[in-house]
Enzyme design. Structure first.
Site, PDB file in Angstrom:
ATOM      1  N   LYS A  49       0.867  -1.179   0.000  1.00 39.81           N
ATOM      2  CA  LYS A  49       0.000   0.000   0.000  1.00 39.81           C
ATOM      3  C   LYS A  49       0.907   1.234   0.000  1.00 39.81           C
ATOM      4  CE  LYS A  49      -1.780   2.630   3.035  1.00 39.81           C
ATOM      5  NZ  LYS A  49      -1.487   3.879   2.297  1.00 39.81           N
ATOM      6  N   GLU A  99       9.749   0.827  10.850  1.00 38.07           N
ATOM      7  CA  GLU A  99      10.824   1.792  10.601  1.00 38.07           C
ATOM      8  C   GLU A  99      10.212   3.164  10.802  1.00 38.07           C
ATOM      9  OE1 GLU A  99      13.984   0.939   8.841  1.00 38.07           O
ATOM     10  OE2 GLU A  99      13.479  -1.087   9.414  1.00 38.07           O
ATOM     11  N   CYS A 122      14.459  10.205   7.200  1.00 43.40           N
ATOM     12  CA  CYS A 122      14.453   9.790   8.606  1.00 43.40           C
ATOM     13  C   CYS A 122      15.844   9.809   9.205  1.00 43.40           C
ATOM     14  CB  CYS A 122      13.857   8.393   8.714  1.00 43.40           C
ATOM     15  SG  CYS A 122      14.769   7.201   7.726  1.00 43.40           S
ATOM     16  N   GLU A 167      10.887  15.318  16.021  1.00 45.29           N
ATOM     17  CA  GLU A 167      11.256  15.242  14.608  1.00 45.29           C
ATOM     18  C   GLU A 167      10.661  16.421  13.844  1.00 45.29           C
ATOM     19  OE1 GLU A 167       9.495  12.122  12.102  1.00 45.29           O
ATOM     20  OE2 GLU A 167      11.524  11.609  11.453  1.00 45.29           O
TER      21      GLU A 167
HETATM   22  P1  NAD Z   1       2.586   8.149   8.045  1.00 42.74           P
HETATM   23  O1  NAD Z   1       2.758   7.354   9.276  1.00 42.74           O
HETATM   24  O2  NAD Z   1       1.689   9.320   8.070  1.00 42.74           O
HETATM   25  O3  NAD Z   1       2.062   7.242   6.842  1.00 42.74           O
HETATM   26  C1  NAD Z   1       2.784   6.104   6.402  1.00 42.74           C
HETATM   27  C2  NAD Z   1       1.837   5.117   5.768  1.00 42.74           C
HETATM   28  O4  NAD Z   1       0.952   4.593   6.754  1.00 42.74           O
HETATM   29  C3  NAD Z   1       0.954   5.686   4.675  1.00 42.74           C
HETATM   30  O5  NAD Z   1       0.881   4.739   3.631  1.00 42.74           O
HETATM   31  C4  NAD Z   1      -0.389   5.839   5.358  1.00 42.74           C
HETATM   32  O6  NAD Z   1      -1.493   5.778   4.487  1.00 42.74           O
HETATM   33  C5  NAD Z   1      -0.391   4.652   6.293  1.00 42.74           C
HETATM   34  N1  NAD Z   1      -1.252   4.763   7.468  1.00 42.74           N
HETATM   35  C6  NAD Z   1      -1.664   5.878   8.105  1.00 42.74           C
HETATM   36  N2  NAD Z   1      -2.400   5.548   9.198  1.00 42.74           N
HETATM   37  C7  NAD Z   1      -2.448   4.195   9.248  1.00 42.74           C
HETATM   38  C8  NAD Z   1      -3.026   3.259  10.145  1.00 42.74           C
HETATM   39  N3  NAD Z   1      -3.716   3.647  11.210  1.00 42.74           N
HETATM   40  N4  NAD Z   1      -2.855   1.942   9.902  1.00 42.74           N
HETATM   41  C9  NAD Z   1      -2.129   1.524   8.839  1.00 42.74           C
HETATM   42  N5  NAD Z   1      -1.557   2.364   7.949  1.00 42.74           N
HETATM   43  C10 NAD Z   1      -1.710   3.692   8.152  1.00 42.74           C
HETATM   44  O7  NAD Z   1       4.084   8.549   7.635  1.00 42.74           O
HETATM   45  P2  NAD Z   1       4.544   9.525   6.469  1.00 42.74           P
HETATM   46  O8  NAD Z   1       4.156  10.900   6.878  1.00 42.74           O
HETATM   47  O9  NAD Z   1       4.116   8.981   5.154  1.00 42.74           O
HETATM   48  O10 NAD Z   1       6.138   9.374   6.516  1.00 42.74           O
HETATM   49  C11 NAD Z   1       6.964  10.208   7.259  1.00 42.74           C
HETATM   50  C12 NAD Z   1       7.472   9.502   8.484  1.00 42.74           C
HETATM   51  O11 NAD Z   1       8.141   8.301   8.096  1.00 42.74           O
HETATM   52  C13 NAD Z   1       8.521  10.288   9.263  1.00 42.74           C
HETATM   53  O12 NAD Z   1       8.271  10.202  10.644  1.00 42.74           O
HETATM   54  C14 NAD Z   1       9.823   9.584   8.937  1.00 42.74           C
HETATM   55  O13 NAD Z   1      10.827   9.730   9.900  1.00 42.74           O
HETATM   56  C15 NAD Z   1       9.373   8.183   8.783  1.00 42.74           C
HETATM   57  N6  NAD Z   1      10.318   7.417   7.976  1.00 42.74           N
HETATM   58  C16 NAD Z   1      11.109   6.503   8.591  1.00 42.74           C
HETATM   59  C17 NAD Z   1      12.031   5.776   7.857  1.00 42.74           C
HETATM   60  C18 NAD Z   1      12.906   4.751   8.520  1.00 42.74           C
HETATM   61  O14 NAD Z   1      13.531   3.983   7.802  1.00 42.74           O
HETATM   62  N7  NAD Z   1      12.955   4.671   9.815  1.00 42.74           N
HETATM   63  C19 NAD Z   1      12.167   6.001   6.495  1.00 42.74           C
HETATM   64  C20 NAD Z   1      11.344   6.951   5.897  1.00 42.74           C
HETATM   65  C21 NAD Z   1      10.419   7.649   6.651  1.00 42.74           C
END
Ligand code: NAD
Length: 478
Positions: A175, A249, A283, A382
């Site tokens: 997804k 992650e 991240c 963050e």
């Molecule tokens: P997000 O958590 O808002 O969304 C990520 C995904 O989760 C999306 O596909 C979203 O539709 C889905 N989602 C949202 N709510 C959900 C739920 N309740 N159940 C299941 N899926 C759900 O994150 P984002 O804003 O897309 O990404 C940014 C964040 O990702 C930052 O905090 C960043 O640090 C982190 N990140 C971490 C890494 C790592 O490797 N640690 C890498 C990239 C990004």
């Protein structure tokens, strides 16, 4: 007049499936709607999981080298389409075209790297306490993987989940983020041109509700998630009901320590790079700097001048830019609120400190904040934007103490020419990764993993690959 805006479809069991509802996808540089992403209901998620389940036994029964062959056909397709895919990534996500090309090419390299594991996946034979007994430890695929992706490196994230899942004999339902799904649906078209067996790779569009339906699905064996901490917690809660294995992650607040004996030119160049790369939305980007007092003024002057020279623009229409917009308005508002709170609490703006006011798009001026203190939100939470807060420290001891005083634990970096300082930092920093005299990226053969609230488990290399497998121990008396 007919709309020129494309609508995309889910991809289940090797066929494109019309969606009932859609979500607009916005170009963050212009705020124009550029496409309509499908939104999958619980029924659509059920179908995708059932397709992955049905395909999994036969997929796992193939020799791994055959599975690698399918992956390599996909990387050929990616490499033949790097420029087109990169433009799509830039348009919907906002990164520069050069970074988008790097991301797409790296994704192909990553899939090839995982394909190379075909002949290297190993079990164990352990000596037994019983006469004549053999103890075998087999490694087996978990089954059906749900890959839930963020928007910051949307194309690479497909590879990071799909390649280890498929090479180890799992099937997958991906997804993509609802903010940046177009590159994933274009990737699907390339996969559909290969002979990958139906059901092995499925994509369902949608946002939080679709993700939640996947995370709570009782027939999913492993959830591999990259995204924010709060979403990670929700996913873990949903997974708990079915005792589904999770790999999370999550976010970071990477500390960066600059010591008095550092090569300042190198530190300035690397830290500037990490802060403006992807508009600070990585991240593993340095999110807070601790600089030793004796070089603090020189470092701050140099990084201010380097960061203020950053050229902002629309990645697709402006040439010679270093940075595009943030990916969404929510991010823009969050970054600005954190900067304004820091200023109110006593931080000094050395450059930036505001949204770009001339025109549309989610642009934020690259910002350097001096005089920061460890209790400010800008040093603790963050930011995920092009903002560099700087705090002065007396010595390495103080820097390590402040660096470790965090809820996060993903990456960290240290600039020093002294081997014993570098080794002390390695011993005492409590993070999943530390970079000495450089910033990210992490290597595909390393292990990208956070501790504390930065996540559970990790990705890449041997350790990342084995996350997609379970062990089956067999005791043979024969
Ligand atoms: P997000 O958590 O808002 O969304 C990520 C995904 O989760 C999306 O596909 C979203 O539709 C889905 N989602 C949202 N709510 C959900 C739920 N309740 N159940 C299941 N899926 C759900 O994150 P984002 O804003 O897309 O990404 C940014 C964040 O990702 C930052 O905090 C960043 O640090 C982190 N990140 C971490 C890494 C790592 O490797 N640690 C890498 C990239 C990004």
């Amino acid at each position: 007049m007919a709309s020129k805006i494309s609508s995309f479809q889910h991809y289940i069991r090797g066929t494109f499936q019309e969606a009932d509802s859609f979500i607009d996808i916005v170009n963050p540089a212009t705020e124009e709607v550029i496409g309509r992403g499908p939104v999958g209901s619980g029924d659509v998620v059920d179908k995708a999981v059932a397709a992955a389940r049905a395909a999994q036994p036969q997929w796992a029964a193939r020799p791994a080298i055959e599975r690698a062959g399918y992956l390599r056909k996909i990387t050929e397709k990616i490499r033949a389409n790097v420029d087109r895919l990169a433009r799509i990534v830039s348009e919907e996500q906002g990164k520069t075209l050069s970074l988008a090309k790097l991301e797409v090419a790296f994704a192909a390299d990553y899939i090839d790297y995982m394909a190379e594991w075909a002949r290297r996946i190993e079990g164990e034979i352990v000596s037994s306490d019983r006469a004549g007994e053999q103890i075998f430890v087999f490694r087996k695929p978990l089954g059906v993987v749900a890959g839930i992706l963020p928007w910051n490196f949307p194309f690479f994230m497909i590879a990071r989940k799909m390649a280890p899942a498929l090479i180890t004999g799992n099937t997958i339902v991906i997804k993509p983020s609802e903010e940046t799904p177009i590159n994933c649906f274009e990737f699907v078209r390339l996969v559909a041109e290969t002979d990958l067996p139906p059901g092995v790779f499925n994509v369902v569009g949608g946002g939080r509700d679709t993700g939640a339906a996947l995370a709570s699905h009782s027939d999913v064996d492993f959830i591999s998630f990259t995204g924010s901490g709060p979403t990670g917690s929700s996913i873990m809660t949903a997974a708990a009901a079915n005792v589904t294995k999770v790999n999370l992650e999550l976010g970071g607040k990477a500390p960066c320590i600059v010591l008095a004996d550092a090569d300042l030119e190198l530190a300035v160049s690397a830290i500037r790079g990490t802060r403006i790369l992807n508009s600070g939305q990585a991240c593993s980007s340095a999110e807070r700097v601790y600089v030793q007092r004796s070089v603090a003024a020189e470092f701050t002057d140099k990084i201010t001048s380097a960061i203020s020279a950053t050229r902002l623009g629309n990645p697709l229409t402006d040439t010679d830019i270093d940075m595009g917009p943030l990916t969404n308005r929510a991010g823009l508002l969050k970054v600005d609120a954190m900067v304004q709170a820091a200023i109110k609490d006593g931080a000094t703006v050395r450059t930036g400190g505001a949204q770009r006011s001339d025109g549309r798009g989610f642009f934020y001026a690259p910002t350097v904040l001096a005089d920061c203190k460890s209790d400010m939100s800008i040093m603790r939470d963050e930011t995920f934007g092009p903002v560099l807060p700087i705090q002065i420290v007396e010595d390495l001891e103080e820097a390590i103490t402040l660096a470790n005083d965090t809820n996060y634990g993903l990456t960290s970096s240290v600039y020093t020419r002294d081997l014993s300082s570098a080794m002390k930092a390695c011993r005492e920093l409590q993070f999943g990764e530390t970079y000495i005299n450089r910033e990210h990226f992490e290597a595909m053969q390393g292990f990208h993993a956070g501790i504390r609230k930065s996540g559970i488990g990790g990705a890449d290399g041997k350790h990342g690959l084995y996350e997609y497998m379970y062990t089956h121990t067999v005791y043979v008396q024969a």
